[in-house]
Design a protein around this motif. Structure first.
Motif, PDB file in Angstrom:
ATOM      1  N   THR A  54       0.864  -1.185   0.000  1.00 17.13           N
ATOM      2  CA  THR A  54       0.000   0.000   0.000  1.00 17.13           C
ATOM      3  C   THR A  54       0.897   1.230   0.000  1.00 17.13           C
ATOM      4  O   THR A  54       1.959   1.221   0.611  1.00 17.13           O
ATOM      5  CB  THR A  54      -0.947   0.047   1.220  1.00 17.13           C
ATOM      6  OG1 THR A  54      -0.167   0.200   2.403  1.00 17.13           O
ATOM      7  CG2 THR A  54      -1.801  -1.204   1.325  1.00 17.13           C
ATOM      8  N   TRP A  64      -7.335  17.380  -2.068  1.00 12.16           N
ATOM      9  CA  TRP A  64      -6.387  16.334  -1.702  1.00 12.16           C
ATOM     10  C   TRP A  64      -5.050  16.488  -2.401  1.00 12.16           C
ATOM     11  O   TRP A  64      -4.989  16.968  -3.518  1.00 12.16           O
ATOM     12  CB  TRP A  64      -6.987  14.954  -2.030  1.00 12.16           C
ATOM     13  CG  TRP A  64      -8.259  14.689  -1.295  1.00 12.16           C
ATOM     14  CD1 TRP A  64      -9.524  14.838  -1.766  1.00 12.16           C
ATOM     15  CD2 TRP A  64      -8.386  14.252   0.062  1.00 12.16           C
ATOM     16  NE1 TRP A  64     -10.442  14.522  -0.787  1.00 12.16           N
ATOM     17  CE2 TRP A  64      -9.772  14.152   0.342  1.00 12.16           C
ATOM     18  CE3 TRP A  64      -7.469  13.931   1.062  1.00 12.16           C
ATOM     19  CZ2 TRP A  64     -10.252  13.752   1.579  1.00 12.16           C
ATOM     20  CZ3 TRP A  64      -7.953  13.527   2.297  1.00 12.16           C
ATOM     21  CH2 TRP A  64      -9.330  13.441   2.548  1.00 12.16           C
ATOM     22  N   SER A  68      -4.569   7.291  -2.127  1.00  9.11           N
ATOM     23  CA  SER A  68      -3.960   6.061  -1.624  1.00  9.11           C
ATOM     24  C   SER A  68      -4.177   4.933  -2.625  1.00  9.11           C
ATOM     25  O   SER A  68      -5.195   4.892  -3.318  1.00  9.11           O
ATOM     26  CB  SER A  68      -4.552   5.708  -0.254  1.00  9.11           C
ATOM     27  OG  SER A  68      -5.956   5.801  -0.278  1.00  9.11           O
ATOM     28  N   ARG A  70      -3.083   0.533  -3.704  1.00 11.33           N
ATOM     29  CA  ARG A  70      -2.549  -0.749  -3.256  1.00 11.33           C
ATOM     30  C   ARG A  70      -2.490  -1.736  -4.417  1.00 11.33           C
ATOM     31  O   ARG A  70      -3.089  -1.485  -5.472  1.00 11.33           O
ATOM     32  CB  ARG A  70      -3.402  -1.327  -2.126  1.00 11.33           C
ATOM     33  CG  ARG A  70      -4.790  -1.780  -2.546  1.00 11.33           C
ATOM     34  CD  ARG A  70      -5.450  -2.520  -1.383  1.00 11.33           C
ATOM     35  NE  ARG A  70      -6.843  -2.731  -1.595  1.00 11.33           N
ATOM     36  CZ  ARG A  70      -7.368  -3.904  -2.012  1.00 11.33           C
ATOM     37  NH1 ARG A  70      -6.574  -4.932  -2.287  1.00 11.33           N
ATOM     38  NH2 ARG A  70      -8.662  -4.029  -2.170  1.00 11.33           N
ATOM     39  N   ARG A  98     -12.321   4.999  -6.424  1.00  6.77           N
ATOM     40  CA  ARG A  98     -11.845   3.823  -5.712  1.00  6.77           C
ATOM     41  C   ARG A  98     -11.995   2.602  -6.627  1.00  6.77           C
ATOM     42  O   ARG A  98     -13.053   2.418  -7.236  1.00  6.77           O
ATOM     43  CB  ARG A  98     -12.683   3.621  -4.446  1.00  6.77           C
ATOM     44  CG  ARG A  98     -12.363   2.322  -3.765  1.00  6.77           C
ATOM     45  CD  ARG A  98     -13.302   2.087  -2.604  1.00  6.77           C
ATOM     46  NE  ARG A  98     -13.268   0.674  -2.267  1.00  6.77           N
ATOM     47  CZ  ARG A  98     -14.178   0.054  -1.542  1.00  6.77           C
ATOM     48  NH1 ARG A  98     -15.207   0.726  -1.078  1.00  6.77           N
ATOM     49  NH2 ARG A  98     -14.061  -1.221  -1.293  1.00  6.77           N
ATOM     50  N   THR A 116      -7.402   3.316  -3.746  1.00  2.19           N
ATOM     51  CA  THR A 116      -8.209   2.860  -2.608  1.00  2.19           C
ATOM     52  C   THR A 116      -9.113   3.970  -2.064  1.00  2.19           C
ATOM     53  O   THR A 116      -9.796   3.784  -1.078  1.00  2.19           O
ATOM     54  CB  THR A 116      -7.322   2.312  -1.469  1.00  2.19           C
ATOM     55  OG1 THR A 116      -6.418   3.330  -1.050  1.00  2.19           O
ATOM     56  CG2 THR A 116      -6.544   1.096  -1.913  1.00  2.19           C
ATOM     57  N   ARG A 117      -9.065   5.138  -2.716  1.00  2.00           N
ATOM     58  CA  ARG A 117      -9.964   6.212  -2.288  1.00  2.00           C
ATOM     59  C   ARG A 117     -10.419   6.973  -3.533  1.00  2.00           C
ATOM     60  O   ARG A 117      -9.668   7.084  -4.490  1.00  2.00           O
ATOM     61  CB  ARG A 117      -9.237   7.159  -1.326  1.00  2.00           C
ATOM     62  CG  ARG A 117     -10.084   8.286  -0.799  1.00  2.00           C
ATOM     63  CD  ARG A 117      -9.529   8.865   0.505  1.00  2.00           C
ATOM     64  NE  ARG A 117      -8.161   9.332   0.398  1.00  2.00           N
ATOM     65  CZ  ARG A 117      -7.816  10.466  -0.206  1.00  2.00           C
ATOM     66  NH1 ARG A 117      -8.727  11.247  -0.734  1.00  2.00           N
ATOM     67  NH2 ARG A 117      -6.553  10.816  -0.275  1.00  2.00           N
TER      68      ARG A 117
ATOM     69  N   ILE B  46      -8.794   7.607   6.919  1.00  2.00           N
ATOM     70  CA  ILE B  46      -8.327   8.113   5.625  1.00  2.00           C
ATOM     71  C   ILE B  46      -6.793   8.111   5.546  1.00  2.00           C
ATOM     72  O   ILE B  46      -6.220   7.896   4.489  1.00  2.00           O
ATOM     73  CB  ILE B  46      -8.890   9.543   5.377  1.00  2.00           C
ATOM     74  CG1 ILE B  46     -10.416   9.559   5.540  1.00  2.00           C
ATOM     75  CG2 ILE B  46      -8.490  10.078   4.007  1.00  2.00           C
ATOM     76  CD1 ILE B  46     -11.177   8.665   4.588  1.00  2.00           C
ATOM     77  N   LEU B  62      -9.475  -4.848   3.783  1.00  2.00           N
ATOM     78  CA  LEU B  62      -9.516  -3.527   3.153  1.00  2.00           C
ATOM     79  C   LEU B  62      -8.455  -2.611   3.752  1.00  2.00           C
ATOM     80  O   LEU B  62      -7.969  -2.843   4.856  1.00  2.00           O
ATOM     81  CB  LEU B  62     -10.894  -2.887   3.394  1.00  2.00           C
ATOM     82  CG  LEU B  62     -12.123  -3.664   2.926  1.00  2.00           C
ATOM     83  CD1 LEU B  62     -13.388  -2.989   3.443  1.00  2.00           C
ATOM     84  CD2 LEU B  62     -12.147  -3.750   1.411  1.00  2.00           C
ATOM     85  N   THR B  63      -8.132  -1.537   3.014  1.00  2.00           N
ATOM     86  CA  THR B  63      -7.306  -0.479   3.597  1.00  2.00           C
ATOM     87  C   THR B  63      -8.243   0.477   4.357  1.00  2.00           C
ATOM     88  O   THR B  63      -9.464   0.424   4.175  1.00  2.00           O
ATOM     89  CB  THR B  63      -6.566   0.308   2.502  1.00  2.00           C
ATOM     90  OG1 THR B  63      -7.536   0.932   1.659  1.00  2.00           O
ATOM     91  CG2 THR B  63      -5.675  -0.615   1.670  1.00  2.00           C
ATOM     92  N   PRO B  65      -8.887   3.763   3.914  1.00  2.00           N
ATOM     93  CA  PRO B  65      -9.781   4.553   3.052  1.00  2.00           C
ATOM     94  C   PRO B  65     -10.905   3.718   2.429  1.00  2.00           C
ATOM     95  O   PRO B  65     -12.032   4.212   2.279  1.00  2.00           O
ATOM     96  CB  PRO B  65      -8.841   5.082   1.955  1.00  2.00           C
ATOM     97  CG  PRO B  65      -7.484   5.047   2.568  1.00  2.00           C
ATOM     98  CD  PRO B  65      -7.476   3.900   3.526  1.00  2.00           C
ATOM     99  N   GLU B  66     -10.611   2.468   2.090  1.00  2.00           N
ATOM    100  CA  GLU B  66     -11.658   1.608   1.511  1.00  2.00           C
ATOM    101  C   GLU B  66     -12.733   1.292   2.553  1.00  2.00           C
ATOM    102  O   GLU B  66     -13.933   1.295   2.260  1.00  2.00           O
ATOM    103  CB  GLU B  66     -11.038   0.301   0.986  1.00  2.00           C
ATOM    104  CG  GLU B  66     -10.168   0.501  -0.223  1.00  2.00           C
ATOM    105  CD  GLU B  66      -9.389  -0.758  -0.597  1.00  2.00           C
ATOM    106  OE1 GLU B  66      -9.407  -1.133  -1.765  1.00  2.00           O
ATOM    107  OE2 GLU B  66      -8.751  -1.359   0.287  1.00  2.00           O
ATOM    108  N   GLU B  69     -14.861   4.284   2.886  1.00  3.91           N
ATOM    109  CA  GLU B  69     -15.802   4.447   1.763  1.00  3.91           C
ATOM    110  C   GLU B  69     -16.972   3.471   1.847  1.00  3.91           C
ATOM    111  O   GLU B  69     -18.090   3.823   1.476  1.00  3.91           O
ATOM    112  CB  GLU B  69     -15.082   4.328   0.416  1.00  3.91           C
ATOM    113  CG  GLU B  69     -14.455   5.647   0.027  1.00  3.91           C
ATOM    114  CD  GLU B  69     -14.246   5.841  -1.478  1.00  3.91           C
ATOM    115  OE1 GLU B  69     -13.363   6.636  -1.811  1.00  3.91           O
ATOM    116  OE2 GLU B  69     -14.956   5.225  -2.299  1.00  3.91           O
ATOM    117  N   GLU B  70     -16.711   2.268   2.328  1.00  2.00           N
ATOM    118  CA  GLU B  70     -17.814   1.308   2.539  1.00  2.00           C
ATOM    119  C   GLU B  70     -18.858   1.928   3.468  1.00  2.00           C
ATOM    120  O   GLU B  70     -20.059   1.893   3.192  1.00  2.00           O
ATOM    121  CB  GLU B  70     -17.298   0.003   3.156  1.00  2.00           C
ATOM    122  CG  GLU B  70     -16.480  -0.877   2.226  1.00  2.00           C
ATOM    123  CD  GLU B  70     -17.326  -1.579   1.169  1.00  2.00           C
ATOM    124  OE1 GLU B  70     -18.487  -1.892   1.455  1.00  2.00           O
ATOM    125  OE2 GLU B  70     -16.802  -1.793   0.049  1.00  2.00           O
TER     126      GLU B  70
END
Lengths: 121, 416
Positions: A54, A64, A68, A70, A98, A116-117, B46, B62-63, B65-66, B69-70
């Motif tokens: 990551t 921003w 991020s 991964r 994402r 991931t975002r 975040i 998940l990371t 941020p993920e 978001e969920e």
């Protein structure tokens, strides 16, 4: 040549500190594993260790400064820095969602770099 | 100033607050507001770009941020009203809230409040490390924000004091970013972070962990130039003849998290000196009726999923409180032996027959048994090969009688 090493199994809170002796791709002896999953974990860690990388990539957006990212699946542990290298020259601009694939099949490892975002504006 | 009556206000939109708002909405309460001081939802998630989130809640790896978001998607689907860049500056026991926001000053009068403000990091000032006061000393979470969100380079050669999880995560992150991570120094004889982080963040990258050691001096005028580290004896006293000067330009501190309860105090919420969070019952309701607490503001969690689960409970209970005002309810204290650092909830309501206890031990133990009794009745009994302070333990208990004498204890067993 027979080699020895210690591997800490992280599959459950017992976290067995296992003593392993191995030769080539074969485990000869495994001590201090409290369950059979330890053997499988030791085999993976010794002969095919993988990790998810990551990191972040700079992005041009309203608010921003980074997005991020991964690998979408684990990659061989010894290629982490090679894959990181591929990210270092990357620059993105919004919008990024994402799950967007940023590098497909990175270095031919069969894994892709995904965001991931979401950075929408 | 805008004045408004509201059913539920949730303060803080991290993993706990978002979950609380979602569950309150799903229980049928529409008049909710989720208040967040940052310009975005998700809280600390975040900046936690590493994976390992969501294993319990979403059955996925998940990371941060993920994972956020969920929850955000869920929140939007459930039509939960939220306000970002909205900072709560005052609350009181009558559940009146003052908020500074883009819309101006808001004065809300709520029927129920969910506290979900999270925690903050212990700083150098709290540790009282002697020496100069140069630039280059960061708490691990601030460093995480600077690197992962602000895209800044924070230094070249790093030492990390404290083996908390954020410090371990940052050791790996900085190493991958090309910094030299010289060592992690921990004053205790064991690692404070989770074993999986010790293995995957330190061992994987050959970063040494020095236990029973600490930083005793800091050198440098404008920027950190070096620090002095020394070992400690078993009483925790500094062994000065082991002192060693380590040249470095950056020091990260990962020496503990403190629940952020300034607002709770204003609402006359009673705090527990062990958790530094609110004292709550099995509904996570505080001594101020209608005020609930969940996530890291209640007690420090090691996994975000558990903070969210506590949030779901808080939201659900806050929704019930909006509908029906309860009369006087008796609450019985939960007690524990001295090896147990704390238990949440601290109190159990007289009508409760089933609940979950969360607790931590004071130090590592091997070959022990955890026993939970209610008077003469044994509710839980389980052997543990190893139990670490870094892992929060959760035990479900139930009885057909009131849980009025719950006692958690640790018993040493014969070595297997």
């Amino acid at each position: 040549m027979v080699k020895n090493c210690n591997i800490i199994c992280i599959l459950c809170p017992n976290c067995c500190d296992m003593r392993v002796s191995f030769e080539g791709k074969e485990i000869l002896e495994l001590e201090d594993a409290r369950c059979p999953r330890g053997l499988e974990y030791a085999r993976e860690e010794l002969f095919n260790p993988t990790r998810t990388l990551t990191s972040t990539v700079p992005i041009k957006s309203h608010y921003w400064k980074t997005v991020s990212v991964r690998t979408n699946k684990p990659i061989p542990k010894d290629r982490i820095f090679d894959v990181y290298e591929q990210l270092s020259s990357m620059r993105l601009a919004a919008p990024v969602k994402r799950g967007d694939v940023l590098i497909e099949n990175v270095l031919g490892l069969g894994a892709s770099i995904i965001a991931t975002r979401s950075v929408l504006e | 100033m805008i004045e408004k009556d509201i059913d539920i206000a949730v303060i803080g939109a991290g993993p706990a607050g978002m979950a609380a708002a979602i569950s309150a909405r799903e229980k049928g309460v529409k008049d909710i507001i989720l208040l967040e001081r940052n310009p975005f939802l998700g809280g600390i998630l975040i900046q936690c770009i590493h994976d390992g989130f969501g294993l319990h809640l979403f059955d996925q790896n998940l990371t941060g941020p993920e994972y956020a978001e969920e929850l955000i998607q869920h929140l939007i689907k459930a039509k939960v009203p939220f306000l970002t860049e909205a900072m709560v500056i005052d609350i009181n026991a009558q559940k009146e809230i003052r908020v500074v926001s883009r819309q101006g000053l808001l004065k809300l009068k709520a029927k129920a409040i969910v506290l979900a403000m999270g925690c903050r990091e212990r700083t150098r000032g709290a540790l009282e490390i002697p020496g100069t006061r140069p630039a280059g000393i960061f708490t691990a979470g601030v460093a995480q924000s600077l690197v992962n969100l602000q895209n800044l380079k924070i230094g070249k050669e790093v030492v990390i004091l404290g083996s908390g999880d954020v410090g371990l995560i940052m050791a790996r992150r900085l190493k991958i970013e090309g910094l030299k991570v010289l060592r992690v120094i921990e004053k205790l004889p064991y690692c404070s972070g989770l074993v999986r982080n010790r293995v995957q963040c330190l061992r994987d990258y050959d970063i040494p962990l020095h236990l029973s050691s600490t930083v005793i001096d800091i050198h440098g005028k404008d920027r950190l130039e070096a620090l002095t580290a020394a070992q400690l004896n078993e009483k925790g006293e500094i062994l000065y003849d082991t002192a060693e000067v380590i040249p470095c330009d950056t020091l990260l501190l990962s020496v503990g998290l403190i629940p952020e309860n300034e607002l709770s105090r204003k609402a006359e919420v009673r705090l527990d000196w062990r958790t530094l969070g609110a004292e709550v019952d099995d509904y996570v309701e505080t001594n101020t009726p209608g005020i609930f607490s969940c996530g890291n503001v209640l007690h420090i969690h090691d996994v975000a999923d558990y903070a969210s689960q506590e949030g779901f409970l808080a939201g659900e209970r806050a929704a019930c409180r909006v509908r029906e005002n309860q009369g006087k309810v008796l609450r019985f204290p939960v007690n524990a032996s001295k090896e147990i650092k704390y238990v949440v909830p601290q109190l159990i309501r007289e009508d409760c027959r089933e609940t979950e206890l969360k607790f931590r031990v004071t130090e590592p133990f091997e070959n022990i048994r955890i026993i939970v009794k209610n008077g003469g009745e044994t509710l839980f009994r389980k052997k543990f090969l190893k139990i670490m302070p870094s892992e929060m333990n959760m035990v479900k208990i139930s009885s057909d009688k009131p849980l009025d004498k719950v006692y958690v204890e640790l018993e040493k067993t014969e070595i297997a």
